[in-house]
Write a protein that holds these residues in place. Structure first.
Motif, short mmCIF file in Angstrom:
data_model
loop_
_atom_site.label_atom_id
_atom_site.label_comp_id
_atom_site.label_asym_id
_atom_site.label_seq_id
_atom_site.Cartn_x
_atom_site.Cartn_y
_atom_site.Cartn_z
N UNK A 14 0.35 -2.85 4.22
CA UNK A 14 0.69 -3.45 2.94
C UNK A 14 -0.11 -2.79 1.81
N UNK A 15 -1.43 -2.56 2.01
CA UNK A 15 -2.26 -1.93 0.99
C UNK A 15 -1.76 -0.51 0.69
N UNK A 16 -1.37 0.22 1.72
CA UNK A 16 -0.83 1.56 1.52
C UNK A 16 0.48 1.50 0.74
N UNK A 17 1.30 0.52 1.04
CA UNK A 17 2.57 0.37 0.34
C UNK A 17 2.33 0.08 -1.14
N UNK A 50 10.17 -1.36 -8.22
CA UNK A 50 8.89 -1.63 -7.56
C UNK A 50 9.06 -2.43 -6.26
N UNK A 51 9.66 -3.58 -6.33
CA UNK A 51 9.73 -4.47 -5.17
C UNK A 51 10.57 -3.86 -4.05
N UNK A 52 11.74 -3.35 -4.38
CA UNK A 52 12.60 -2.83 -3.32
C UNK A 52 11.95 -1.65 -2.60
N UNK A 53 11.35 -0.75 -3.34
CA UNK A 53 10.74 0.41 -2.69
C UNK A 53 9.48 0.05 -1.93
N UNK A 54 8.73 -0.95 -2.39
CA UNK A 54 7.55 -1.39 -1.66
C UNK A 54 7.94 -2.01 -0.32
N UNK A 55 8.97 -2.81 -0.33
CA UNK A 55 9.44 -3.43 0.91
C UNK A 55 9.97 -2.36 1.87
N UNK A 56 10.77 -1.45 1.36
CA UNK A 56 11.29 -0.37 2.21
C UNK A 56 10.16 0.48 2.79
N UNK A 63 7.64 1.02 11.26
CA UNK A 63 8.47 1.72 12.25
C UNK A 63 7.76 2.98 12.74
N UNK A 64 7.19 3.75 11.82
CA UNK A 64 6.48 4.97 12.21
C UNK A 64 5.21 4.66 13.01
#
Length: 85
Positions: A14-17, A50-56, A63-64
């Motif tokens: 989350x912090x990296x996102x 912001x929100x959509x790309x952070x969640x993605x 996954x990685x």
């Protein structure tokens, strides 16, 4: 759930996102302002992504985290397993 197992804590992902989105949003704002000539339009574009790309990104990272390919440690373990004890 398979998607959430991995080597990193959820808080780290989350912090990296969040840090990546801050950098990405600054870039989006600058490019939008350059192309539109409007700081107001650039702000609206930057905020909306912001929100959509952070969640993605968060789900992409999780996954990685389940993919072992490409870690140097995996290669070393594999070579060590091939050597006689």
């Amino acid at each position: 759930m398979l998607l959430f197992r991995g080597r990193e804590a959820h808080s780290r992902s989350f912090a990296k996102a969040v840090s990546w989105r801050i950098l990405g949003s600054i870039d989006t704002f600058a490019l939008s302002w350059f192309f539109t000539g409007s700081a107001k339009a650039a702000g609206a574009i930057a905020i909306s992504e912001v929100v959509t790309k952070m969640v993605l990104y968060y789900f992409h990272e999780r996954a990685w985290a389940n993919v072992s390919w490409g870690f140097a440690k995996d290669a070393e373990e594999s070579q060590a397993g091939d050597r006689p004890a």
